[in-house]
Design a protein around this motif. Sequence first.
Motif: not given
Length: 404
Positions: A251, A253, A276, A282
């Motif tokens: 992902e 970030f 995120d 997160r």
Amino acid sequence: MRGWWLIPLLGVGLAQTTGGSLNDLAGLRGVLNAPGELHLVVPQITPWALRLREWRTAGATTFYIPQEEARKYCGSANVPIRVLPGSVKQPVGFIVGQGGSLEGIALRGLGLIYDPGWAENDHIALWMGLSGPRTGRTWVEGSWTGSLSARVEFQVTERYLGDPQSGSYLFNHVWNGQVQDVRAQGYDPYRIYNGETLSLVEGSGTVRGDCTLRSITTTVEVGVDTSRTGRYTGTLGNNHTFSFDPGTGTETFRSVEYAATCGWFGCGWRGYYIYDLQGRYRGSGSGTQCGWNWCTEASISPRLFEIRKTGEEVTARIRPWLERTVWQPQGTFPVEPGGFVRVNGTAYQIPGLEGYGRRPQGVGIEWMRGEPYVSYLAQASGIMGGEVYRGQVVDLQEYCTKMR
């Protein structure tokens, strides 16, 4: 035999004779069809006497009737008739062998002119119908001239489970566990099934079959799994974006600095929050001076996923309810006169037994077979050329001619 009054007059015994009383139509036909000519001495030619003539296939039949009865047949007779000078008190018959044979059969009784009400066979053992409020049948057994019993069975329709019928079904979630008119016993709509088998039960509790279940699922992201983290050791900075796989896929970030410890010679520690691209928190990280280098690390929580059921594939094997007609025994009951039988207080009639128990009183036939005694009897009566009525027993045509 009792009643054969002519035998003592002839001076002959019965040691070489056989006979008895008839009690069914099969026996009567057997006696009537002995070889030879049948001579029936009767007070009148009745419909029953004509039927006896019809049953004869072994020879001719001649009727002997009194003069007063013979007048009715002048010009209209269609059977062989001879005329007697006197009256006939009791019907008798003789079947006398032709040619040189002296063997024959003698018959006596009102059964020669009246229907004795016999069955085809005196002993009955057969299935017969039943007429009454319910459809039925009966096994009738016993003696027509004695007593009969009826084992009664009623026709009933019963339900039974047939062979399993297989079918495949696809149900969208949430399925209530029902297939046709049955339900999967113990089904949990939120459980994931992978080939398990459950019983199929109808509302009354009867097990009608079973089914195999396979759940259709999809994976859905439901948030952040804060119970675990992945360790990131890459670059961090204020509003710095980076890519990392915390355990559920790579992902993007963003790190945001939220605090720092600084002095004359710079900052020795900086703290970061990790978000995120959806803006969800997160985790957190920090940067520290480690010698001549700047060292960073962060603990980042992965995404949280759930497997959710979207449907159910069901392979069902269901036994259908079917109907069949069976005969249900009711018991054995005595047959009453007229062919009636009472089952649990209700009267039923057995078609074909209407005459049972209602035989005419005194209407029967005795018979005797012997050689040469029957021939002697026939001769003594005058019908075979004996001396008693010699020249007086004439053909109907001759009698009618003399009457004119």
